[in-house]
Every structure is written in structure tokens, then in C-alpha cells.
Design a protein around this motif. Sequence first.
Motif, PDB file in Angstrom:
ATOM      1  N   SER A  98       0.930   3.702  -3.151  1.00 37.04           N
ATOM      2  CA  SER A  98       1.854   3.520  -4.258  1.00 37.04           C
ATOM      3  C   SER A  98       1.192   2.773  -5.404  1.00 37.04           C
ATOM      4  O   SER A  98       0.317   1.936  -5.201  1.00 37.04           O
ATOM      5  N   VAL A 477       0.191   9.106  -7.029  1.00 38.13           N
ATOM      6  CA  VAL A 477       1.642   9.146  -6.989  1.00 38.13           C
ATOM      7  C   VAL A 477       2.107  10.440  -6.340  1.00 38.13           C
ATOM      8  O   VAL A 477       1.546  11.492  -6.583  1.00 38.13           O
ATOM      9  N   ASP A 484       7.513   4.866  -6.228  1.00 38.85           N
ATOM     10  CA  ASP A 484       7.080   5.516  -7.458  1.00 38.85           C
ATOM     11  C   ASP A 484       8.112   6.503  -7.991  1.00 38.85           C
ATOM     12  O   ASP A 484       7.807   7.295  -8.872  1.00 38.85           O
TER      13      ASP A 484
END
Length: 696
Positions: A98, A477, A484
Motif C-alpha cells: 500500500s 496500487v 488505497d
Amino acid sequence: MLNSYYLYLPRYTMSTPDIMPQFEPIILVDMRLKSVDAIMEDLSKRDSRFRFIKESYDEFLYGEFGLHQVIRQLKTSISNSPEPDRWPEDLNQRKYPSLLFQENPFNYLWVIFYDIVTTAIYELLNVFDIDITLQQALEVMEDRSRAVVLLEALNEKSKALSPQPAKPFPLNKPVLNPPKEDGYRHPNRLESTNIRVLCIQPGPKESPIQCSLEERNLDNDIIEEALSYVWGKPLFDKAIDIDGSSFDITTKLNDILRSLRHEDVTRKIWIDAICINQSDLEEKSHQVRLMRDIYSKAQKTSIWLGDWPTEQMITESDFVRDPLNVVATVPEGFGNSVDQYDIASILDEYLKCQTDISAWDEKQLSLGTMLMRCVNIILMHEWWERVWTIQEAALPPNEPIIHLRGYQFPFGTLISAMDAAAKIDDEWKSIPDTFITANRDNDMYIAFVSQIIHWRERQIYDNLFLLMLRPEKRKQVHLSNPQDRLFQFVLRAADSYRATDPRDKIFALESLLIRSIGRLMNVDYNESTDAVFKRATARGWNQSAGAAICCYKLSVEQYNSLDDGALGPSWVHDLACSDAITPHRFILRIKDRGPPICGVSREQTKCFATPRSLFCSGVSISTVYYKERFPDLREGGVKIYTQFTSRFLEQAGRKILRLERQMQDTTRDITARRTGDSGPSINTETERLSKDCHIS
């Protein structure tokens, strides 16, 4: 309703205080659930305008990435852990790391909970037409956990008040494609999880298009295919037959249907322009909320780029005779006779013979140029600029299929071609000067360099948010990370995408967020653009004031992109104005000669937004040494921005050097006066310099 957190994890409350910070987000939420649960239930019964918040709250408790799911995961991991006094390692293991909340994988729970509570506060103030005091705002700004106390107080106050009637949204613009009296009309308003699917009857390409519509249920039925395309100009000058009645569509959609139609079997596909009754705003709002499930369930997704580039863009000269023209055609017989738009074949041929660029022969140079050109052309298509296409390509479980000039190829093929193009660019940076000197008069080499420059100017490879969301890209991501998929991150990542309806800049993000906070988007086409943007901006300020300051419009002179009047208070962001955000998005601090920075500490900035007011602490950013009107980027985009930045930095640098010399002269004058020389007073001189250095 959840039981107490302490009933779930009793041994961690006292015996292992060193790992308690990992549980802090869950504790913060759990301690406040009882009162919030009752308020959400009460508000949803009192007025339908609160139902979207109740739906969000229920998703937060029981849905994907919700509190119940996290606690079940915790119980399982802790009970299976060989070291009960240590934080289970499997809770930190993710396929995609993340960008946010690296230290604690559950911090997002508190962020979502606070988002839901502050949205409920906003709607209470809006529905009952009240506001909060400065003292109440300060309490929440100093301690976010006080937001629940404020919600309780406002809920009690509202019980003695009558809700204000909803403000009707005036339809200043006509419905894009209203049904004709003798034309097809959708028989009923879709409800629950029902959608329509278009059945294209088989037939020769040039024969009239015959279709029918079938109603499906997303919970129980199969969705064979969904289409992703750019609507284009709203000129409905073609007609198809649906269930025996005429239905008007655009020329572009007519061409798509003819190309998609099979000659021998029915093709069943979901197309928003036909399957949704666009003239029924209630149905349109309802169906847009289902688009997450439509594209997630579709067995196949087709991305239509069509005959791109258009014939008007293609000149008669090929790119050997016109090497600086990025879309110029490839000469006949060039590149081992591979078609210039067949990216899969171009990539295969290139990979067969790729070597270091400095050792390329003519064939390798031609294939490298064709590869760069084809990738550039695909990514120049306006499909990549539209905000709706993010979800339409990111959500399908299987690779979308891209259609370009009669060729079809999986999304992963484009990713591989982009990887190859990026590698070419990296190798070209270290190419020997002797190779450049030997080829500087070679038109083919000039065409190759032109394609690389175009690739770099658009910053194609790293800045497309969509490419970060497809698993084929393997970027940091991914949709599997709840951290996210929070509002402020997705809003910022998608800020440069476009939408015909300004409200879609917000509504199109609903499917990309965690479902609980996606519900807070409140997709409702009966609301005005001003109301939608005000709610979204308030969420941004309330979630992260520092990020809100950094992201939008402080480096440019804001203009109103809307055609239907002024855009609310000055603190409301014009979220439709995509091109008003510079590529860096930050305030330029020229004097430091460093990278563009904002200079605002998030800890310094404290804000709380309501429908009427923005409560915000003042922040000193920096000194303005030079100013100039920012250009309108809607026409020239990156090119105009690059030219402006170059000129601005040069002129600002001269201004700063001149001011520095003036300061040095002033210092010498002050020193001289202190030794007895006469001259203007220190205060007068300081005032003069202040006028040069500051803009109020």
C-alpha cells in the motif's frame, strides 16, 4: 451491532501492551459504535435523504473490508499464531504493498468511520438548514473523536426541527436523447439489482440493426459482455430497431453495433446509452450505483477505440517523409510488412530481434519506431482521458479486449508493449554519441526520436491512474488494497480525467472506492453540480485539510468551468476543471530552486467544512516573489504548460536575482547609515522591498 472489542481480544488488553497500537483503529471505532448505530437508524427513518449514509454505515460494519470482516480475520490469525504475544505476520502480507498506512493495515477503518460521521453531520446541517458554532468546529478540529459528540448534539437538536424540502435541480440543458412519441420507450423503471442487456440480432454488416432488450438480475443472472467507449458528440442521427420500435443513437454507436454484430448468432452486451433510460433521472442514478457490479460480473469487456486516429488526423505524408508527425502513416512494405496498427504482431516481431539500441540495424530501428508509434497512438485516444473508463477497464475480472482499426488484443498486450517502449526509452538515454552523430540526418532515426519525445512529454507510462489498477500492470496500487481505495486518494488520482456531465467527475469514482465510502458519493442526478461539488469538497477538507490545500487550484487562477452559473462559496473546488491542475499540482516556490512544494504541514492545517461555512486555521506558506497569469490549458495542455513554465522560471529567476542585489545594496546602505551616513529610514526601505516581494 458489534459486541465490545474487549470480548473479542481479551488477552491483548493487558498482557501485550507493545502491540496495542495495531489495534487502536478498531478500539477507536468500537467505543463509539453504540451511539452512532442508533443515530443512523433514526435519521434514515426520519428522512430518505439520509438513507445513503445508513447504507454506507451498514457496508462499513458488514461489507467487504468492513469491521466484522477485520475482526474475523484477527480472531483467525491470532488463534493460529504460533507466538500469541506477537502481531501475526500474515496480517501484514499483501500481494500489492500500500501507498498509505504502511505501519498499520487497519488505520483505514478509523478513516472510513470518521468519513461517515462527518458526512452525517454535513447532511444534518443541510437537511435542517442549521450550522455549528466556532467552538464546536474547534473541538472537532482539535480532536476528531469529538465528531461523534457533535453528531449526537446535532441529532438531538434536529428532532425539534422540520426538514427543509429538497431543492429541485433545474434542467437548464435538454435531455440528450428524449424518446420520440412513436419511438421505443423503456417499459418500466428498473429497481433493486435489475439491469437490461441489449441483444443484437445476427445479420450482414450493412443490413438494418435489429435488437431487443432483456431484463437481468445481477445477483442471479450472467452478464455476457459490457462495452466501454467514448460517447462523442451528442448527435443522435442514426436509428436502430428495438423490439419493433425505432430508437435513435449516435453515428459512433451505430458503427460500433455494426462491427460487433455477428452474422450467425445473437450478441448480448450491456451498453449504458441504450440499456439505461437516460431520460429518467431516478433510473439513471440507480443504474450508475450498480455499475461496479455490472463491470465486475461481465464475463467479457470490450474497449472500443475504433478507427483511430481519424482520417482527418492522418496526412498524405508517411513518417519517413514527415518524421516529426507522430501520427503520420507507416510507409508501405515497412517493418517486415507488419500492419502499422497490429500492435500484437509488431510486439512479437520486435521481441524476436531486440538487441541493444546502439547495435540496431535498419529492420530493428523500423520495428522500434513502429512499436513506439503504435503505443503512442493508442494512448492518444480520448478514451484514456474520460473518468468513466477507469472503472470500466479496472473492474472486469478478465482482461478487457481492446478494438482498434479491425484488430483485437487483450489489455495485457498493451501493457507488454508499453513495457517494451519504456525499455527502449531507458536504453536511448544512454546511447553513445557516435550513434547519434551517425544517424542525425537519417529520417528514420528522426522519426524514432520524435516518437520517444512524444512518449516522454505525455508522461504516459507512470501517470495513468487506470494502469495502476489493472493487475497486469503490477504497480504499487491495486484494488485489493482497501487503504488505497479511500476518498481523498482516488479523488486526487483521478483529478485530470474528463467528463461531459461535471457531476460525473464525482459519481464515476463510486465504483473505485471501498463500497462503504463509495455509497457516500450519493449518486443522484436530481442534485445540482454545485451541491455535488460542495459535498465532495467538504469531504476533502474534513478528511485531510493539508492534502486538500495541496491538490487543487492554488497554483493557477481558478475559472468557472460550469455553464449553469456560479460555483458556490469560494472554498468549493471546481472539480470539473481538470486542466486547471498543473502536472505537479503544487505551489511553486521559486526562490528555493528546489522541486515544486506546497510548504504546508498537514499537522499545521486544521479544517472543518459545513454546507454554510469552512472553519480553517491560517497557514503561512511562503513569500511570493513573482507572479504571472497562468495560461488556459484547455487548448494546448502539456505543451502550453511546458512553454509557460520555462518562460516563468527564467523571468522569475531574473526577478529574484535583482531583488537579492537590491537586498544586498540595502544592507550596505543600512550599514553605512549606522556609521553616520544619511539616507532613507530603515522602515521606508523595508516597506519598499516588501512591495516588490509580496502580493496581498
